[in-house]
Design a protein around this motif. Structure first.
Motif, PDB file in Angstrom:
ATOM      1  N   ARG A   1      13.516  14.715   8.298  1.00 42.93           N
ATOM      2  CA  ARG A   1      13.960  13.584   7.508  1.00 42.93           C
ATOM      3  C   ARG A   1      14.821  12.702   8.387  1.00 42.93           C
ATOM      4  NH1 ARG A   1      18.519  12.004   5.014  1.00 42.93           N
ATOM      5  NH2 ARG A   1      19.698  13.797   5.722  1.00 42.93           N
ATOM      6  N   SER A   2      14.521  11.409   8.405  1.00 42.28           N
ATOM      7  CA  SER A   2      15.362  10.499   9.175  1.00 42.28           C
ATOM      8  C   SER A   2      16.574  10.101   8.335  1.00 42.28           C
ATOM      9  CB  SER A   2      14.571   9.260   9.611  1.00 42.28           C
ATOM     10  OG  SER A   2      14.261   8.447   8.505  1.00 42.28           O
ATOM     11  N   SER A   3      17.520   9.448   8.968  1.00 47.60           N
ATOM     12  CA  SER A   3      18.780   9.120   8.294  1.00 47.60           C
ATOM     13  C   SER A   3      18.608   8.169   7.111  1.00 47.60           C
ATOM     14  CB  SER A   3      19.779   8.528   9.287  1.00 47.60           C
ATOM     15  OG  SER A   3      19.259   7.326   9.830  1.00 47.60           O
ATOM     16  N   ASP A   4      17.504   7.421   7.076  1.00 44.81           N
ATOM     17  CA  ASP A   4      17.286   6.497   5.955  1.00 44.81           C
ATOM     18  C   ASP A   4      16.344   7.070   4.895  1.00 44.81           C
ATOM     19  OD1 ASP A   4      14.954   6.313   7.463  1.00 44.81           O
ATOM     20  OD2 ASP A   4      14.718   4.169   7.103  1.00 44.81           O
ATOM     21  N   GLU A   5      16.048   8.347   4.986  1.00 51.85           N
ATOM     22  CA  GLU A   5      15.172   9.003   4.004  1.00 51.85           C
ATOM     23  C   GLU A   5      15.959  10.014   3.181  1.00 51.85           C
ATOM     24  OE1 GLU A   5      10.910   9.013   6.312  1.00 51.85           O
ATOM     25  OE2 GLU A   5      12.314  10.614   6.784  1.00 51.85           O
ATOM     26  N   ARG A   6      15.517  10.198   1.938  1.00 50.63           N
ATOM     27  CA  ARG A   6      16.113  11.176   1.032  1.00 50.63           C
ATOM     28  C   ARG A   6      15.001  12.078   0.517  1.00 50.63           C
ATOM     29  NH1 ARG A   6      20.947  11.565   2.031  1.00 50.63           N
ATOM     30  NH2 ARG A   6      21.467  12.309  -0.027  1.00 50.63           N
TER      31      ARG A   6
ATOM     32  N   GLY B   1       0.794  -1.223   0.000  1.00 49.26           N
ATOM     33  CA  GLY B   1       0.000   0.000   0.000  1.00 49.26           C
ATOM     34  C   GLY B   1       0.826   1.274   0.000  1.00 49.26           C
ATOM     35  N   THR B   2       2.139   1.168   0.080  1.00 47.14           N
ATOM     36  CA  THR B   2       2.994   2.349   0.013  1.00 47.14           C
ATOM     37  C   THR B   2       3.323   2.662  -1.446  1.00 47.14           C
ATOM     38  OG1 THR B   2       5.016   1.027   0.262  1.00 47.14           O
ATOM     39  CG2 THR B   2       4.011   1.898   2.293  1.00 47.14           C
ATOM     40  N   PHE B   3       4.005   3.772  -1.657  1.00 43.56           N
ATOM     41  CA  PHE B   3       4.384   4.186  -2.997  1.00 43.56           C
ATOM     42  C   PHE B   3       5.896   4.390  -3.048  1.00 43.56           C
ATOM     43  CE2 PHE B   3      -0.004   5.269  -2.551  1.00 43.56           C
ATOM     44  CZ  PHE B   3      -0.556   4.957  -3.777  1.00 43.56           C
ATOM     45  N   ALA B   4       6.502   4.022  -4.156  1.00 40.98           N
ATOM     46  CA  ALA B   4       7.918   4.244  -4.392  1.00 40.98           C
ATOM     47  C   ALA B   4       8.054   5.319  -5.459  1.00 40.98           C
ATOM     48  CB  ALA B   4       8.600   2.960  -4.855  1.00 40.98           C
ATOM     49  N   VAL B   5       8.992   6.227  -5.245  1.00 39.74           N
ATOM     50  CA  VAL B   5       9.207   7.330  -6.170  1.00 39.74           C
ATOM     51  C   VAL B   5      10.657   7.308  -6.641  1.00 39.74           C
ATOM     52  CG1 VAL B   5       9.195   9.842  -6.437  1.00 39.74           C
ATOM     53  CG2 VAL B   5       7.467   8.736  -4.997  1.00 39.74           C
ATOM     54  N   ILE B   6      10.842   7.373  -7.949  1.00 33.08           N
ATOM     55  CA  ILE B   6      12.165   7.554  -8.523  1.00 33.08           C
ATOM     56  C   ILE B   6      12.257   9.029  -8.912  1.00 33.08           C
ATOM     57  CG2 ILE B   6      13.722   7.001 -10.433  1.00 33.08           C
ATOM     58  CD1 ILE B   6      12.321   4.267 -10.605  1.00 33.08           C
ATOM     59  N   GLY B   7      13.228   9.702  -8.350  1.00 31.01           N
ATOM     60  CA  GLY B   7      13.394  11.116  -8.644  1.00 31.01           C
ATOM     61  C   GLY B   7      14.832  11.528  -8.403  1.00 31.01           C
ATOM     62  N   ALA B   8      15.129  12.758  -8.698  1.00 34.94           N
ATOM     63  CA  ALA B   8      16.478  13.285  -8.504  1.00 34.94           C
ATOM     64  C   ALA B   8      16.699  13.552  -7.012  1.00 34.94           C
ATOM     65  CB  ALA B   8      16.654  14.577  -9.301  1.00 34.94           C
ATOM     66  N   ASP B   9      17.807  13.084  -6.473  1.00 34.46           N
ATOM     67  CA  ASP B   9      18.134  13.283  -5.063  1.00 34.46           C
ATOM     68  C   ASP B   9      18.531  14.744  -4.850  1.00 34.46           C
ATOM     69  OD1 ASP B   9      19.100  13.318  -2.475  1.00 34.46           O
ATOM     70  OD2 ASP B   9      20.379  11.565  -2.730  1.00 34.46           O
ATOM     71  N   ARG B  10      17.721  15.456  -4.104  1.00 38.31           N
ATOM     72  CA  ARG B  10      17.981  16.871  -3.810  1.00 38.31           C
ATOM     73  C   ARG B  10      18.060  17.112  -2.300  1.00 38.31           C
ATOM     74  NH1 ARG B  10      19.216  16.713  -8.457  1.00 38.31           N
ATOM     75  NH2 ARG B  10      18.218  17.829 -10.144  1.00 38.31           N
ATOM     76  N   THR B  11      18.439  16.070  -1.566  1.00 40.16           N
ATOM     77  CA  THR B  11      18.490  16.154  -0.105  1.00 40.16           C
ATOM     78  C   THR B  11      19.377  17.306   0.361  1.00 40.16           C
ATOM     79  OG1 THR B  11      18.099  13.784   0.036  1.00 40.16           O
ATOM     80  CG2 THR B  11      18.959  14.858   2.006  1.00 40.16           C
ATOM     81  N   GLU B  12      20.581  17.377  -0.132  1.00 40.69           N
ATOM     82  CA  GLU B  12      21.510  18.424   0.329  1.00 40.69           C
ATOM     83  C   GLU B  12      20.974  19.824   0.055  1.00 40.69           C
ATOM     84  OE1 GLU B  12      25.646  18.127  -0.583  1.00 40.69           O
ATOM     85  OE2 GLU B  12      25.615  15.941  -0.399  1.00 40.69           O
ATOM     86  N   ALA B  13      20.395  20.027  -1.110  1.00 43.47           N
ATOM     87  CA  ALA B  13      19.917  21.358  -1.492  1.00 43.47           C
ATOM     88  C   ALA B  13      18.661  21.782  -0.736  1.00 43.47           C
ATOM     89  CB  ALA B  13      19.652  21.403  -2.993  1.00 43.47           C
ATOM     90  N   LEU B  14      17.814  20.831  -0.360  1.00 44.09           N
ATOM     91  CA  LEU B  14      16.517  21.188   0.207  1.00 44.09           C
ATOM     92  C   LEU B  14      16.373  20.940   1.703  1.00 44.09           C
ATOM     93  CD1 LEU B  14      14.220  19.900  -2.681  1.00 44.09           C
ATOM     94  CD2 LEU B  14      14.820  22.267  -2.123  1.00 44.09           C
ATOM     95  N   GLU B  15      17.237  20.138   2.292  1.00 35.46           N
ATOM     96  CA  GLU B  15      17.059  19.789   3.706  1.00 35.46           C
ATOM     97  C   GLU B  15      16.995  21.015   4.611  1.00 35.46           C
ATOM     98  OE1 GLU B  15      18.278  16.320   6.689  1.00 35.46           O
ATOM     99  OE2 GLU B  15      19.894  17.032   5.398  1.00 35.46           O
ATOM    100  N   GLY B  16      17.846  21.976   4.402  1.00 36.34           N
ATOM    101  CA  GLY B  16      17.849  23.184   5.221  1.00 36.34           C
ATOM    102  C   GLY B  16      16.692  24.114   4.934  1.00 36.34           C
ATOM    103  N   LYS B  17      15.914  23.814   3.909  1.00 39.78           N
ATOM    104  CA  LYS B  17      14.788  24.664   3.520  1.00 39.78           C
ATOM    105  C   LYS B  17      13.441  24.041   3.877  1.00 39.78           C
ATOM    106  CE  LYS B  17      17.544  26.573  -0.180  1.00 39.78           C
ATOM    107  NZ  LYS B  17      17.751  26.743  -1.595  1.00 39.78           N
TER     108      LYS B  17
END
Length: 81
Positions: A57-62, A34-50
């Motif tokens: 976000r936990s350590s196992d999430e992007r 019942g969950t969803f998987a998403v393929i996308g561009a990893d933008r963790t570094e650019a957006l985490e502080g915003k």
């Protein structure tokens, strides 16, 4: 416990959305649990502080980004419940 598997693609395939090679574009899949998987561009570094103050976000999430077109074309396939 077995890992969930992909049930179906949500929305149009990358090729249907105009990808020339049809393989390296954002995608959304419904999984057997019942969950969803998403393929996308990893933008963790650019957006985490915003992120808003009530988001985290936990350590196992992007943080991944998909195109607006990908999400809009997926809307018809997303179940209401």
């Amino acid at each position: 416990m077995t890992s969930p598997h992909i049930i179906r693609r949500i929305g149009a395939s990358p090729r249907q959305r105009g990808s020339l090679d049809g393989n390296t574009c954002p995608d959304i899949f419904e999984l057997s649990d019942g969950t969803f998987a998403v393929i996308g561009a990893d933008r963790t570094e650019a957006l985490e502080g915003k992120l808003p103050s009530d988001a985290g976000r936990s350590s196992d999430e992007r943080i991944v980004v998909i195109t607006r077109e990908t999400l809009l074309q997926a809307k018809i396939d997303i179940p209401d419940a």
